[in-house]
Scaffold this motif. Structure first.
Motif, mmCIF file in Angstrom:
data_model
loop_
_atom_site.group_PDB
_atom_site.id
_atom_site.type_symbol
_atom_site.label_atom_id
_atom_site.label_comp_id
_atom_site.label_asym_id
_atom_site.label_seq_id
_atom_site.Cartn_x
_atom_site.Cartn_y
_atom_site.Cartn_z
ATOM 1 N N ILE A 136 18.125 0.646 -7.590
ATOM 2 C CA ILE A 136 18.749 0.496 -6.277
ATOM 3 C C ILE A 136 20.189 0.012 -6.464
ATOM 4 C CG2 ILE A 136 16.516 -0.084 -5.241
ATOM 5 C CD1 ILE A 136 17.609 -2.937 -4.849
ATOM 6 N N ASN A 137 20.951 -0.004 -5.394
ATOM 7 C CA ASN A 137 22.303 -0.573 -5.462
ATOM 8 C C ASN A 137 22.211 -2.057 -5.794
ATOM 9 O OD1 ASN A 137 23.473 1.879 -4.757
ATOM 10 N ND2 ASN A 137 23.335 1.443 -2.554
ATOM 11 N N ASN A 138 23.125 -2.540 -6.596
ATOM 12 C CA ASN A 138 23.095 -3.952 -7.025
ATOM 13 C C ASN A 138 21.705 -4.316 -7.549
ATOM 14 O OD1 ASN A 138 25.789 -4.284 -6.007
ATOM 15 N ND2 ASN A 138 24.902 -4.476 -3.954
ATOM 16 N N PRO A 139 21.286 -3.725 -8.657
ATOM 17 C CA PRO A 139 19.894 -3.859 -9.101
ATOM 18 C C PRO A 139 19.496 -5.240 -9.608
ATOM 19 C CG PRO A 139 21.173 -2.620 -10.702
ATOM 20 C CD PRO A 139 22.046 -2.793 -9.505
ATOM 21 N N HIS A 140 20.447 -6.100 -9.967
ATOM 22 C CA HIS A 140 20.083 -7.477 -10.326
ATOM 23 C C HIS A 140 20.316 -8.370 -9.118
ATOM 24 C CE1 HIS A 140 21.042 -11.441 -12.628
ATOM 25 N NE2 HIS A 140 19.823 -11.443 -12.104
ATOM 26 N N ARG A 141 19.243 -8.883 -8.573
ATOM 27 C CA ARG A 141 19.319 -9.737 -7.388
ATOM 28 C C ARG A 141 18.562 -11.036 -7.659
ATOM 29 N NH1 ARG A 141 19.496 -5.784 -2.130
ATOM 30 N NH2 ARG A 141 20.482 -3.997 -3.164
ATOM 31 N N GLN A 187 12.656 0.118 5.498
ATOM 32 C CA GLN A 187 13.577 1.242 5.277
ATOM 33 C C GLN A 187 12.990 2.137 4.198
ATOM 34 O OE1 GLN A 187 14.177 -2.066 4.939
ATOM 35 N NE2 GLN A 187 16.357 -2.526 5.278
ATOM 36 N N GLN A 188 12.325 3.205 4.611
ATOM 37 C CA GLN A 188 11.573 4.025 3.672
ATOM 38 C C GLN A 188 12.453 4.890 2.781
ATOM 39 O OE1 GLN A 188 8.518 6.168 5.797
ATOM 40 N NE2 GLN A 188 7.520 4.296 6.522
ATOM 41 N N ASP A 189 13.754 4.952 3.063
ATOM 42 C CA ASP A 189 14.642 5.747 2.218
ATOM 43 C C ASP A 189 15.121 4.976 0.993
ATOM 44 O OD1 ASP A 189 16.020 4.072 4.051
ATOM 45 O OD2 ASP A 189 17.889 5.140 3.651
ATOM 46 N N ILE A 190 14.926 3.664 0.974
ATOM 47 C CA ILE A 190 15.362 2.861 -0.180
ATOM 48 C C ILE A 190 14.381 3.041 -1.322
ATOM 49 C CG2 ILE A 190 15.805 0.528 -1.037
ATOM 50 C CD1 ILE A 190 16.736 -0.257 1.712
ATOM 51 N N ARG A 191 14.922 3.328 -2.510
ATOM 52 C CA ARG A 191 14.068 3.541 -3.674
ATOM 53 C C ARG A 191 14.778 3.066 -4.936
ATOM 54 N NH1 ARG A 191 14.767 8.829 -6.471
ATOM 55 N NH2 ARG A 191 12.708 8.274 -7.287
ATOM 56 N N SER A 229 6.741 2.214 -0.268
ATOM 57 C CA SER A 229 7.084 2.733 1.057
ATOM 58 C C SER A 229 7.889 4.028 0.953
ATOM 59 C CB SER A 229 7.886 1.684 1.836
ATOM 60 O OG SER A 229 8.895 1.124 1.017
ATOM 61 N N ASN A 230 8.419 4.332 -0.231
ATOM 62 C CA ASN A 230 9.178 5.560 -0.459
ATOM 63 C C ASN A 230 8.285 6.562 -1.192
ATOM 64 O OD1 ASN A 230 10.979 7.239 -2.481
ATOM 65 N ND2 ASN A 230 12.274 6.708 -0.742
ATOM 66 N N THR A 258 0.838 -1.199 0.000
ATOM 67 C CA THR A 258 0.000 0.000 0.000
ATOM 68 C C THR A 258 0.872 1.248 0.000
ATOM 69 O OG1 THR A 258 -1.674 -1.196 1.282
ATOM 70 C CG2 THR A 258 -1.866 1.199 1.202
ATOM 71 N N GLY A 259 0.496 2.246 -0.787
ATOM 72 C CA GLY A 259 1.265 3.479 -0.880
ATOM 73 C C GLY A 259 1.361 4.201 0.453
ATOM 74 N N ALA A 260 2.569 4.696 0.778
ATOM 75 C CA ALA A 260 2.789 5.359 2.062
ATOM 76 C C ALA A 260 1.982 6.645 2.177
ATOM 77 C CB ALA A 260 4.279 5.669 2.221
ATOM 78 N N ARG A 261 1.788 7.357 1.061
ATOM 79 C CA ARG A 261 1.097 8.647 1.093
ATOM 80 C C ARG A 261 -0.357 8.528 0.657
ATOM 81 N NH1 ARG A 261 0.364 12.459 -2.780
ATOM 82 N NH2 ARG A 261 1.693 11.275 -4.223
ATOM 83 N N THR A 262 -0.597 7.865 -0.471
ATOM 84 C CA THR A 262 -1.945 7.840 -1.056
ATOM 85 C C THR A 262 -2.744 6.597 -0.697
ATOM 86 O OG1 THR A 262 -1.204 6.711 -3.064
ATOM 87 C CG2 THR A 262 -1.097 9.133 -3.041
ATOM 88 N N ARG A 263 -2.096 5.607 -0.103
ATOM 89 C CA ARG A 263 -2.720 4.325 0.229
ATOM 90 C C ARG A 263 -3.179 3.570 -1.018
ATOM 91 N NH1 ARG A 263 -0.611 3.105 4.437
ATOM 92 N NH2 ARG A 263 -2.218 1.545 4.861
ATOM 93 N N THR A 264 -2.607 3.878 -2.173
ATOM 94 C CA THR A 264 -2.943 3.161 -3.404
ATOM 95 C C THR A 264 -2.437 1.729 -3.306
ATOM 96 O OG1 THR A 264 -2.681 5.215 -4.646
ATOM 97 C CG2 THR A 264 -2.709 3.169 -5.920
#
Length: 435
Positions: A370-375, A291-295, A398-399, A223-229
């Motif tokens: 994100i860092n290391n984008p292929h996981r 961790q809401q700063d990860i995007r 969450s971001n 669910t979206g942190a701001r809009t709850r979408t």
């Protein structure tokens, strides 16, 4: 008892708030419209100008649904009562599922118009989810905090004759009693086909790509942190965008696993891809993190061992989709000692990794990663042994910055364009070799 008196008071409050029958049904019909037309439901950044009266008129022309317009729950660790008010008499079917212990209530197509806070888990239940399964049915899934059963489940007509109420009384039972309920119940679902079973493939001369919009129906996802979408709306909006662009590519045939707000089990998604002869499967998601700063975007491929802790946690959550939807979790498949199947899996994994790397390269400098984008991790939706598959995490709800982008149609179009470019690059050497 105190909790039973609470239900009576709750009923009076609802009666006072919803005493105007036209108002009640107008509000319910607005919800019905959203349920019936999820693909056209506007995102937060696309301002909706349709008047409420127009919405009600449109909904009234749609196929009739039951409306669940009020709900209340009360109880303790021994007994819990749930009451749900409907505008018509619902036909219900109950079943019990273990691991985790759940009681599943199946209903005809229903619009849930009551406030989400009306049916928060309490007493014997640790979680309650409800929503559509498909255009013909809906479902409520009660996850038990401890083993429980419904000792009473009945539908009564309201005294005023203006609707019906479903009464569910749950009581604590022993683990053995719950196991007996699961074992002896008359209801039984047909066993789901294994993702490794042989399938009849739809013939096609095109390069078929299965586009899988994650979640759907009763499984709303993150669910979206701001809009709850809900995540299910975002993944479907992007899937439709990607489908439109790929449809214009010569020699490519895109196939959607879902076109609307439908619940699909994870194995159903894989089987849809395989039955359509898909040569790629792209599963779309937009998760939440603590961790809401990860995007940024991430591309996942399958692996028995996760690349990192975050990948392992995401895979664990995504693999619980069947639990949320009230589907019996498949038993762990025994190790198949098949050299040909093992070789097929290895080759498929190599192609999956190649696609993931191509997507990352196409996104670099254009789409936030994100860092290391292929996981990699053990995502069940990527288990097809013969279809190269990736799970694309478009961003994190969450971001707030990611959320704003995910709701932006122009940004989604940009991501779709770069994904199409990646698919072209991936396909080029295959086309040279006749693939």
């Amino acid at each position: 008892m105190a909790w039973e008196r609470g239900l009576v008071v709750g009923k009076r409050e609802y009666a006072a708030r919803l005493s105007s029958k036209p108002v009640r049904f107008a509000a319910a019909l607005v919800v019905m419209l959203a349920a019936l037309h999820p693909a056209s439901r506007l995102m937060a950044t696309e301002v909706e100008t349709t008047s409420p009266a127009s919405k009600v008129s449109q909904a009234a022309e749609s196929k009739s649904l039951l409306v669940a317009y009020a709900a209340r729950i009360a109880g303790d660790d021994a007994r819990t009562r749930i009451v749900i008010d409907f505008d018509g008499a619902p036909e219900i079917a109950l079943r019990y599922i273990a691991n985790p212990d759940r009681i599943v209530l199946d209903l005809p197509a229903t619009a849930f118009a009551f406030n989400d806070k009306s049916l928060l888990a309490t007493g014997l239940f640790s979680d309650i989810r409800y929503g559509s399964v498909d255009s013909r049915s809906a479902r409520i899934v009660f996850t038990a905090a401890r083993p429980a059963r419904f000792v009473k489940h009945e539908v009564r007509e309201n005294e005023a004759g203006d609707g019906y109420r479903l009464i569910l009384d749950a009581e604590l039972v022993t683990e053995q009693e719950f196991a007996d309920l699961v074992r002896t119940q008359a209801w039984a679902s047909p066993p789901e086909a294994s993702v490794t079973d042989a399938v009849v493939v739809e013939p096609s001369h095109d390069f078929v790509i299965a586009i899988d919009a994650g979640h759907g129906g009763i499984d709303a996802g993150a669910t979206g942190a701001r809009t709850r979408t809900p995540e299910k709306q975002i993944t479907l909006a992007f899937a439709l965008e990607l489908h439109e662009r790929l449809s214009k590519e010569p020699g490519i045939k895109p196939v959607l696993t879902r076109k609307d707000d439908t619940f699909l089990s994870l194995s159903e998604r894989v089987l849809i891809a395989r039955r359509n002869g898909a040569e790629l499967l792209i599963s779309l998601h937009a998760d939440n993190l603590r961790q809401q700063d990860i995007r940024g975007a991430t591309v996942y491929t399958i692996s028995d061992k996760a690349s990192d802790h975050m990948a392992a946690q995401l895979a664990e959550r995504e693999n619980l989709s069947d639990v949320v939807g009230g589907v019996e979790m498949p038993a762990e498949a025994p190790e198949v000692n098949d050299i040909l199947l093992d070789l097929t899996r290895r080759e498929t994994q190599a192609f999956s990794i190649s696609l993931a790397q191509t997507v990352v390269k196409s996104f670099e400098g254009q789409i936030s990663l994100i860092n290391n984008p292929h996981r990699h991790a053990g995502f069940r939706v990527l288990q097809a042994p013969d279809v190269p598959s990736i799970l694309l995490e478009l961003g994190f709800l969450s971001n707030k910055e990611d959320e704003a982008l995910l709701l932006d149609k122009a940004w989604r179009a940009k991501v779709a364009d770069h994904l199409v470019k990646a698919i072209r690059s991936y396909r080029k050497p295959l086309a040279v070799n006749g693939g």
